[in-house]
Design a protein around this motif. Structure first.
Motif, PDB file in Angstrom:
ATOM      1  N   GLY A   1     106.942  44.409  -6.107  1.00 28.23           N
ATOM      2  CA  GLY A   1     106.007  45.783  -5.560  1.00 28.23           C
ATOM      3  C   GLY A   1     106.379  45.987  -4.161  1.00 28.23           C
ATOM      4  N   SER A   2     106.822  47.348  -4.061  1.00 27.13           N
ATOM      5  CA  SER A   2     106.984  47.539  -2.438  1.00 27.13           C
ATOM      6  C   SER A   2     107.658  46.866  -1.516  1.00 27.13           C
ATOM      7  CB  SER A   2     105.521  47.490  -1.821  1.00 27.13           C
ATOM      8  OG  SER A   2     105.451  48.464  -0.601  1.00 27.13           O
ATOM      9  N   MET A   3     108.942  46.534  -2.253  1.00 21.86           N
ATOM     10  CA  MET A   3     110.072  46.167  -1.391  1.00 21.86           C
ATOM     11  C   MET A   3     111.239  47.278  -1.441  1.00 21.86           C
ATOM     12  SD  MET A   3     112.521  42.837  -1.270  1.00 21.86           S
ATOM     13  CE  MET A   3     113.770  43.310  -2.482  1.00 21.86           C
TER      14      MET A   3
ATOM     15  N   ASP B   1     109.156  35.313  -1.422  1.00 23.48           N
ATOM     16  CA  ASP B   1     109.124  36.308  -0.238  1.00 23.48           C
ATOM     17  C   ASP B   1     110.100  35.581   0.931  1.00 23.48           C
ATOM     18  OD1 ASP B   1     107.269  38.634   0.362  1.00 23.48           O
ATOM     19  OD2 ASP B   1     107.857  37.908   2.096  1.00 23.48           O
ATOM     20  N   ILE B   2     110.407  36.671   1.909  1.00 19.42           N
ATOM     21  CA  ILE B   2     110.953  36.455   3.109  1.00 19.42           C
ATOM     22  C   ILE B   2     110.214  35.614   4.080  1.00 19.42           C
ATOM     23  CG2 ILE B   2     110.839  38.604   4.316  1.00 19.42           C
ATOM     24  CD1 ILE B   2     114.029  38.359   4.774  1.00 19.42           C
ATOM     25  N   TYR B   3     108.923  35.957   3.786  1.00 21.71           N
ATOM     26  CA  TYR B   3     108.029  35.087   4.843  1.00 21.71           C
ATOM     27  C   TYR B   3     107.634  33.795   4.047  1.00 21.71           C
ATOM     28  CZ  TYR B   3     106.890  39.642   6.960  1.00 21.71           C
ATOM     29  OH  TYR B   3     107.093  40.634   7.874  1.00 21.71           O
TER      30      TYR B   3
ATOM     31  N   TYR C   1     100.465  51.057  -6.999  1.00 22.53           N
ATOM     32  CA  TYR C   1      99.914  51.236  -5.648  1.00 22.53           C
ATOM     33  C   TYR C   1      99.221  52.945  -5.761  1.00 22.53           C
ATOM     34  CZ  TYR C   1     102.520  47.260  -4.359  1.00 22.53           C
ATOM     35  OH  TYR C   1     103.050  45.801  -4.173  1.00 22.53           O
TER      36      TYR C   1
ATOM     37  N   TYR D   1     114.743  46.431   6.447  1.00 21.94           N
ATOM     38  CA  TYR D   1     113.487  46.863   6.193  1.00 21.94           C
ATOM     39  C   TYR D   1     112.857  47.875   6.724  1.00 21.94           C
ATOM     40  CZ  TYR D   1     108.671  45.958   4.131  1.00 21.94           C
ATOM     41  OH  TYR D   1     107.419  46.205   3.549  1.00 21.94           O
TER      42      TYR D   1
ATOM     43  N   PHE E   1     108.338  38.939  -7.001  1.00 20.91           N
ATOM     44  CA  PHE E   1     109.352  39.112  -5.724  1.00 20.91           C
ATOM     45  C   PHE E   1     108.652  39.835  -4.680  1.00 20.91           C
ATOM     46  CE2 PHE E   1     112.900  39.856  -3.385  1.00 20.91           C
ATOM     47  CZ  PHE E   1     113.593  38.645  -3.122  1.00 20.91           C
ATOM     48  N   ALA E   2     108.866  39.245  -3.522  1.00 17.80           N
ATOM     49  CA  ALA E   2     108.472  40.202  -2.409  1.00 17.80           C
ATOM     50  C   ALA E   2     106.885  40.117  -2.425  1.00 17.80           C
ATOM     51  CB  ALA E   2     108.715  41.612  -2.128  1.00 17.80           C
TER      52      ALA E   2
ATOM     53  N   TRP F   1     119.942  44.053  -4.079  1.00 18.34           N
ATOM     54  CA  TRP F   1     118.928  43.082  -4.822  1.00 18.34           C
ATOM     55  C   TRP F   1     118.574  43.640  -6.004  1.00 18.34           C
ATOM     56  CZ3 TRP F   1     116.876  38.895  -3.205  1.00 18.34           C
ATOM     57  CH2 TRP F   1     117.024  38.890  -1.969  1.00 18.34           C
TER      58      TRP F   1
ATOM     59  N   SER G   1     112.717  33.446   0.058  1.00 20.94           N
ATOM     60  CA  SER G   1     113.644  34.368  -0.007  1.00 20.94           C
ATOM     61  C   SER G   1     114.706  34.236   1.301  1.00 20.94           C
ATOM     62  CB  SER G   1     113.216  35.694  -0.355  1.00 20.94           C
ATOM     63  OG  SER G   1     114.289  36.675  -0.626  1.00 20.94           O
ATOM     64  N   ALA G   2     115.554  35.382   1.367  1.00 19.45           N
ATOM     65  CA  ALA G   2     116.607  35.384   2.413  1.00 19.45           C
ATOM     66  C   ALA G   2     116.714  36.894   2.747  1.00 19.45           C
ATOM     67  CB  ALA G   2     117.785  34.709   2.116  1.00 19.45           C
TER      68      ALA G   2
ATOM     69  N   ARG H   1      98.630  39.220  -2.993  1.00 18.27           N
ATOM     70  CA  ARG H   1      97.581  40.301  -3.445  1.00 18.27           C
ATOM     71  C   ARG H   1      97.453  40.110  -4.980  1.00 18.27           C
ATOM     72  NH1 ARG H   1      97.684  46.394  -1.598  1.00 18.27           N
ATOM     73  NH2 ARG H   1      99.690  45.767  -1.414  1.00 18.27           N
TER      74      ARG H   1
ATOM     75  N   GLY I   1     104.642  39.009  -0.767  1.00 18.82           N
ATOM     76  CA  GLY I   1     103.743  38.796   0.452  1.00 18.82           C
ATOM     77  C   GLY I   1     102.631  37.831   0.483  1.00 18.82           C
TER      78      GLY I   1
END
Ligand SMILES: C[S@@+](CC[C@H](N)C(=O)[O-])C[C@H]1O[C@@H](n2cnc3c(N)ncnc32)[C@H](O)[C@@H]1O
Length: 399
Positions: A161-163, A122-124, A257, A226, A98-99, A175, A142-143, A104, A101
């Motif tokens: 990771g990293s959200m 992802d939201i993208y 990370y 964000y 989730f998230a 979330w 996602s939203a 990666r 991106g």
């Protein structure tokens, strides 16, 4: 780069051949096929073009190496969860990144699991559509609002990771509830945060345990949803307690990370008290000197951030062949300022090597095996007079 004006895609063909050599060697050491992994980096990927690239003075070659390094660090953490909770990748059902991106982690996961086992969200939406087209994985859009996120699947590993490291308080809680609901009966939710230890200088920790700063690498996401958040363990513990009573969870400092703490929460009844997720050691070359004897002297630093582990050796390879092995010689407290909140003091090392054993242009790889079972790596090219190319994490900071 902005959302309206993305950068051109970065092909690994554009990367300096010396760094491409480092990248390919590094991937092979991790059992990853470089040809499959090194698909172009899409120009809309803000994580690469707005975060990694500026951090390395817009040097595309160092940044590409750092991208690969960060993916392998993610992979080290993921493998430890897959192994520690389930007994290995071959025991996993479906997983959700989730998230995610621009994938990666997917570059690596597609080499460990079947595409139909991998879900990305992802939201993208364009990032998800690109991943579906490129890796043939399952994509979920996602939203902004967790209540509007439609996905009914259950997954053995839900990794975020990293959200959470970017969410304000209410969204953090919402979330967490929404994503915990997607964990299978035998599964885990794993998410990363910025610990209070790395709160930027001059900022004060909010008494609530979450400090939210209104900036981020994103050129398009609203600062209402964000930014940059920093949390205490007490805050995260209380947030997990809202998910249900008696849940088994653990915090792994610097587990994801370079600087984020990883929290893993078991599904109700899933005991993860014996799970360990160590942080991969980090290291860098710092200097090279040609001595009157004709030898070349290299020096650098390394750090183990896993609280209970130590770096056991420095192993030097020239073009893939080990030529030296020794224990790190000294502590380097001066390097610690680059790794705030680290449990262990960095170590220093140096070695001399004869030009006959290490001809100009050869690839030097220093390896740092840790008592955690993980190994850190750094690379350099044996210099021709007055040149030095290496994979140090920051030339600026450590020159
Ligand atoms: C720092 S990036 C990390 C990306 C990826 N996990 C990685 O390691 O490369 C944060 C990601 O969170 C995503 N994100 C932010 N808000 C989101 C939301 N509400 N739903 C899903 N993804 C979101 C962003 O679009 C971005 O891709």
């Amino acid at each position: 780069m902005t959302a309206e004006h993305p950068s051109p895609d970065l092909s690994f063909e554009q990367v300096d051949p010396v760094y491409r050599g480092f990248i390919e060697d590094y991937l092979r050491l991790h059992g990853v096929d470089p040809i499959k992994f090194c698909k172009p980096l899409p120009g809309q990927d803000e994580m690469f073009f707005n975060a990694i690239l500026p951090n390395y003075e817009f040097d595309a070659s160092i940044s590409a190496f750092k991208f690969v390094e960060s993916a392998m660090r993610l992979g080290d953490a993921y493998r430890q969860i897959a192994q520690g909770v389930f007994g290995g990748f071959d025991k996993l059902g479906t997983v959700l990144d989730f998230a995610s991106g621009w994938g990666r982690l997917t570059r690596l996961l597609e080499q460990r699991l079947r595409p139909d086992q991998i879900y990305v969200a992802d939201i993208y939406h364009q990032a998800i559509d690109w991943q579906v087209a490129t890796f043939e994985v399952n994509g979920v859009h996602s939203a902004k609002d967790p209540a509007a996120f439609e996905h009914a699947g259950k997954h053995d590993i839900v990794l975020v990771g990293s959200m959470f490291s970017h969410l304000p308080t209410e969204l953090f809680h919402q979330w967490l509830v929404r994503l915990y609901d997607l964990v299978s009966d035998r599964g885990v939710l794993a998410f990363s945060v910025h610990d209070e230890a790395i709160l930027p200088a001059g900022e004060v920790m909010d008494p609530s345990g979450l400090s939210y700063l209104r900036f981020s690498e994103s050129g398009s996401l609203d600062l209402e949803i964000y930014g940059m958040s920093y949390v205490t363990e007490a805050f995260v513990g209380a947030a997990i307690a809202r998910l249900g009573s008696g849940l088994s969870w653990r915090r792994f400092p610097k587990g994801l990370y370079e600087n984020q703490d990883l929290y893993v929460v078991g599904a109700p009844g899933v005991d993860i008290s014996t799970l360990t997720v160590a942080s991969t050691p980090m290291a860098g070359f710092e200097s090279v000197t040609t001595l009157p004897t004709g030898e070349i002297e290299f020096s650098g630093w390394a750090i183990e951030r896993t609280p209970w582990a130590t770096i056991e050796a420095v192993e030097v390879h020239v073009d893939g062949v080990q030529v030296l092995s020794f224990t790190p010689q000294a502590l380097r407290p001066d390097v610690l300022k680059h790794f705030p909140g680290s449990a262990n003091t960095p170590v220093g090392w140096s070695f001399r090597i004869d030009h006959e054993k290490a001809p100009a242009g050869a690839m030097l790889r220093a390896q740092f095996p840790s008592s955690s079972g993980l190994t850190g790596y750094c690379y350099a090219q044996v210099p021709k007079p007055a040149t030095f190319t290496y994979s140090g994490w920051s030339r600026r900071a450590l020159r």
